[in-house]
Design a protein around this motif. Structure first.
Motif, PDB file in Angstrom:
ATOM      1  N   ASN A 118     -39.136  12.280  44.987  1.00 34.70           N
ATOM      2  CA  ASN A 118     -39.922  11.372  45.874  1.00 34.70           C
ATOM      3  C   ASN A 118     -41.000  10.580  44.818  1.00 34.70           C
ATOM      4  N   ILE A 119     -41.302   9.427  44.854  1.00 37.05           N
ATOM      5  CA  ILE A 119     -41.876   8.572  44.128  1.00 37.05           C
ATOM      6  C   ILE A 119     -42.811   7.732  45.097  1.00 37.05           C
ATOM      7  N   ALA A 120     -44.061   7.513  44.782  1.00 39.43           N
ATOM      8  CA  ALA A 120     -44.869   7.157  45.768  1.00 39.43           C
ATOM      9  C   ALA A 120     -45.634   5.800  44.904  1.00 39.43           C
ATOM     10  N   ILE A 121     -45.721   4.554  45.603  1.00 46.53           N
ATOM     11  CA  ILE A 121     -46.262   3.657  44.664  1.00 46.53           C
ATOM     12  C   ILE A 121     -47.295   3.288  45.766  1.00 46.53           C
ATOM     13  N   VAL A 122     -48.713   3.323  45.241  1.00 44.98           N
ATOM     14  CA  VAL A 122     -49.698   3.084  46.091  1.00 44.98           C
ATOM     15  C   VAL A 122     -50.355   1.637  45.525  1.00 44.98           C
ATOM     16  N   GLY A 123     -50.054   0.709  46.505  1.00 46.38           N
ATOM     17  CA  GLY A 123     -50.598  -0.761  46.454  1.00 46.38           C
ATOM     18  C   GLY A 123     -49.080  -1.587  46.059  1.00 46.38           C
ATOM     19  N   LEU A 124     -48.939  -2.287  46.931  1.00 43.09           N
ATOM     20  CA  LEU A 124     -47.612  -3.036  46.969  1.00 43.09           C
ATOM     21  C   LEU A 124     -48.035  -4.765  46.736  1.00 43.09           C
ATOM     22  N   ASN A 139     -36.278   8.249  45.905  1.00 42.08           N
ATOM     23  CA  ASN A 139     -36.728   7.949  47.506  1.00 42.08           C
ATOM     24  C   ASN A 139     -38.426   7.091  47.191  1.00 42.08           C
ATOM     25  N   ILE A 140     -38.293   6.097  47.495  1.00 38.75           N
ATOM     26  CA  ILE A 140     -39.463   5.259  47.241  1.00 38.75           C
ATOM     27  C   ILE A 140     -40.262   5.008  48.503  1.00 38.75           C
TER      28      ILE A 140
END
Lengths: 268, 268
Positions: free
Chosen positions: B3-9, B27-28
């Motif tokens: 599970n990878i989280a990106i903060v700020g799209l 999983n993004i």
């Protein structure tokens, strides 16, 4: 079918010769003191001018040399000029009046041009038949339909008329200052440690630091009045940004960057 | 599958998300306050993080925000951080020690990175899955094999370890100064009259004048110690060239240009 002479088989002259041979059916003759380039040129269908008197048999002669060498060449050989003679000097203020003075003797018509194209590598070996594809042609003297057609046929897509003064003033900003800055930028001890720390901006910023120092020194010095003005404007702009940094003035810094950004968006 | 989280799209985060989805089978998840970008992101297979507590379910969190917003975000939400947390701040001197101080509480491992890629257009709409193709990854803290593999799989081809100090010092020169100069260059009355007078050099020189003024003001100000040094070096170099022009000193001018040209040839 016309006889076209190119004097000077470097990057610009070589590209003219290759393009005329590829895209038109004119006879292309070349004069150069570098025998190696002439030999290479023969593989592309370029014919050598062995005797400068033969310039008088040309319908069009385009002189593609450094400005000072153009002036020396014209002083010595204008007596052979016939029909139309063009020079491509990147600075017009000294070259133009000199050639114009010989035109008044009546044997040829002088038209000064400046093809806006180049590469950061030099010589006939770097010349290419598509150097002028989509390029702009600045011209000082009215070109006739046939001449415009000739240049369009090798790729020129824009034609801009300018006086020598306007030409030199604009070229200082659109070309010479880029070369000055690119060089000034690279003279920093960090340059050779760039690897891994750079994205595209450093590469683009310093592309034209690779420079033919003899040609460009000449161009800068002959145009120093306008170039000094443009360098001073840039230094003033840098000082304004410096002050924002020194005084931690975020609002003024944002205003400056936004102003520059908006101007650039109107350009490309 | 992680599970990878990106903060700020934005440009950077959006490009990470698109690339991870295209080139890996992780999983993004994304957190952003801009609902429009999140909605658009769903078309690419991005899942929204509705509750920041869910960050604790992530194997890897990459924070892709402006430096000051990164710091605020971390101050408020570090309690949810688990496993590995990375930030991509373009200047490390303030961001790094702040996040490091929270790491010592023991719930997450902090690794600071800076992907050397960008575009002169912004936001999720400008993000692309190949932004990081052939890019360099600067990293402050050792990356493990799995992390290197992950970044390689989305295109990174070079990995450079640097302390925060070295990072900030080099970035001032390789990136920030380019943006300063590009902007300072364009603030000249001649800019809007360039048409027909320019070849490629002006376009390249001013490409990054198109700038996100809020982000870059922040980056410049946070790195002003090094950036002021680099601006001063450039102004000194310009003054040397100016003197050559003022005193018509062709020999010194050629020497300067040749020196710059030779350095650039060693780089690219």
């Amino acid at each position: 079918m016309k006889n076209i002479a190119i004097v000077g088989l470097g990057l610009m002259g070589g590209s003219f010769a290759k393009a005329f041979i590829k895209y038109t059916n004119n006879n292309i003759f070349v004069y150069d003191i570098d025998k190696k380039s002439l030999e290479d040129g023969k593989n592309f269908g370029i014919r050598e001018i062995l005797n400068l008197e033969d310039l008088s048999k040309m319908d069009l002669t385009i002189i593609c040399l450094n400005p000072n060498i153009i002036m020396n060449f014209v002083k010595e050989n204008h007596k052979y000029f016939k029909n139309t003679v063009m020079d491509i000097a990147g600075v017009k203020n000294e070259v133009y009046p000199l050639i114009k003075s010989f035109e008044s003797e009546g044997s040829f018509i002088y038209k000064s041009i400046h093809p806006m194209a180049g590469r950061e590598i030099y010589g006939f070996k770097s010349s290419i038949d598509d150097l002028y594809k989509d390029a702009s042609m600045i011209y000082v003297d009215e070109l006739n339909e046939e001449e415009v057609f000739l240049f369009k046929s090798i790729g020129f897509s824009k034609f801009v008329k300018a006086s020598c003064e306007v030409h030199d003033k604009m070229i200082s900003f659109t070309s010479q200052l880029c070369h000055v800055i690119s060089n000034a930028y690279i003279l920093n001890d960090k340059s050779l440690n760039y690897d891994g720390f750079a994205a595209g901006s450093l590469k683009d910023m310093t592309r034209v630091a690779k420079i033919n120092e003899k040609l460009w020194s000449e161009l800068f010095l002959e145009n120093r009045k306008f170039l000094l003005e443009d360098i001073d404007i840039l230094i003033d702009n840098l000082k304004n940004i410096k002050n924002c940094l020194i005084y931690n003035d975020r609002k003024s810094l944002e205003d400056i960057l936004l102003k520059g950004s908006n101007i650039r968006k109107k350009m490309w």
